[in-house]
Scaffold this active site. Sequence first.
Site, mmCIF file in Angstrom:
data_model
loop_
_atom_site.group_PDB
_atom_site.id
_atom_site.type_symbol
_atom_site.label_atom_id
_atom_site.label_comp_id
_atom_site.label_asym_id
_atom_site.label_seq_id
_atom_site.Cartn_x
_atom_site.Cartn_y
_atom_site.Cartn_z
ATOM 1 N N HIS A 128 0.840 -1.202 0.000
ATOM 2 C CA HIS A 128 0.000 0.000 0.000
ATOM 3 C C HIS A 128 0.879 1.258 0.000
ATOM 4 C CE1 HIS A 128 -2.965 -2.711 2.364
ATOM 5 N NE2 HIS A 128 -3.505 -2.537 1.166
ATOM 6 N N ARG A 180 -2.039 -6.118 -8.204
ATOM 7 C CA ARG A 180 -0.919 -7.021 -7.904
ATOM 8 C C ARG A 180 -0.734 -8.077 -8.980
ATOM 9 N NH1 ARG A 180 -3.086 -7.880 -1.964
ATOM 10 N NH2 ARG A 180 -4.913 -7.441 -3.216
ATOM 11 N N SER A 225 -2.856 -7.940 3.064
ATOM 12 C CA SER A 225 -3.122 -7.710 4.489
ATOM 13 C C SER A 225 -3.572 -8.987 5.192
ATOM 14 C CB SER A 225 -4.191 -6.634 4.661
ATOM 15 O OG SER A 225 -3.759 -5.418 4.139
ATOM 16 N N LYS A 285 -17.575 -6.302 6.606
ATOM 17 C CA LYS A 285 -16.277 -6.974 6.588
ATOM 18 C C LYS A 285 -15.698 -6.905 8.007
ATOM 19 C CE LYS A 285 -12.560 -6.951 3.137
ATOM 20 N NZ LYS A 285 -11.955 -6.176 2.063
HETATM 21 P P1 ADP Z 1 -9.619 -3.869 -0.343
HETATM 22 O O1 ADP Z 1 -9.805 -2.409 -0.518
HETATM 23 O O2 ADP Z 1 -9.906 -4.635 -1.604
HETATM 24 O O3 ADP Z 1 -10.231 -4.443 0.894
HETATM 25 P P2 ADP Z 1 -6.890 -3.475 0.537
HETATM 26 O O4 ADP Z 1 -7.219 -2.473 1.555
HETATM 27 O O5 ADP Z 1 -6.018 -4.599 0.994
HETATM 28 O O6 ADP Z 1 -8.085 -4.162 -0.184
HETATM 29 O O7 ADP Z 1 -6.181 -2.780 -0.708
HETATM 30 C C1 ADP Z 1 -6.513 -1.508 -1.179
HETATM 31 C C2 ADP Z 1 -5.892 -1.360 -2.554
HETATM 32 O O8 ADP Z 1 -4.497 -1.579 -2.479
HETATM 33 C C3 ADP Z 1 -6.404 -2.340 -3.613
HETATM 34 O O9 ADP Z 1 -6.430 -1.678 -4.850
HETATM 35 C C4 ADP Z 1 -5.365 -3.426 -3.629
HETATM 36 O O10 ADP Z 1 -5.309 -4.076 -4.895
HETATM 37 C C5 ADP Z 1 -4.119 -2.597 -3.383
HETATM 38 N N1 ADP Z 1 -3.055 -3.401 -2.787
HETATM 39 C C6 ADP Z 1 -3.135 -4.247 -1.743
HETATM 40 N N2 ADP Z 1 -1.945 -4.853 -1.508
HETATM 41 C C7 ADP Z 1 -1.088 -4.373 -2.456
HETATM 42 C C8 ADP Z 1 0.279 -4.636 -2.786
HETATM 43 N N3 ADP Z 1 0.997 -5.517 -2.106
HETATM 44 N N4 ADP Z 1 0.824 -3.953 -3.815
HETATM 45 C C9 ADP Z 1 0.076 -3.079 -4.519
HETATM 46 N N5 ADP Z 1 -1.217 -2.817 -4.293
HETATM 47 C C10 ADP Z 1 -1.803 -3.448 -3.266
#
Ligand code: ADP
Length: 160
Positions: A17, A90, A129, A41
Amino acid sequence: MSTAIYPGSFDPVTYGHIDIIKRASTIFDKVIVAVLDNPRKKALFLVPERVKMLEEVTKDIPNVEIDSFSGLLIDYARSKDVNIAVRGLRAMTDFDYELHMAQTNFLISGGKLETVFLTTDLAYSYLCSSTVREIASFNGDVSQSVPESVAKLLKSKYGY
Ligand code: ADP
């Protein structure tokens, strides 16, 4: 001035992130990282905890602001007068879901909310995460996945 919103759960924020936040902050004048409060969630960290964590790990990036929202992204974006959302990609596994979300948001915003994708740095493409939470729940080493301040919070959440 170009402003983008980077929405997500960030439960917890990972180096993946942070990489997206840093890179988005070089593209847009301002980036609002918005923690989604999604009652459907079950999260490990409360929204204020996730906001605080994000504030700590982005404190050296001046054009990044941390916020939270509930409800639809398009409504939040409209309230901030922003029409760009940033998301990270990703792997192909993210693509179907992200494409669907982007197209839905474009449609229900009446063609206003655009989604910009940043492809993940290869070093972080394995990171998510939920895996970090899983490792931390067994007191495993998450130092390659999250900053130290986040690792400490994970430890105390799981009672180590
Ligand atoms: P969500 O919003 O789908 O519950 P997250 O909070 O984990 O998921 O991720 C928010 C955003 O960050 C999403 O676009 C996800 O694809 C991206 N993201 C999560 N992990 C990574 C990573 N390791 N590298 C790049 N982008 C990521």
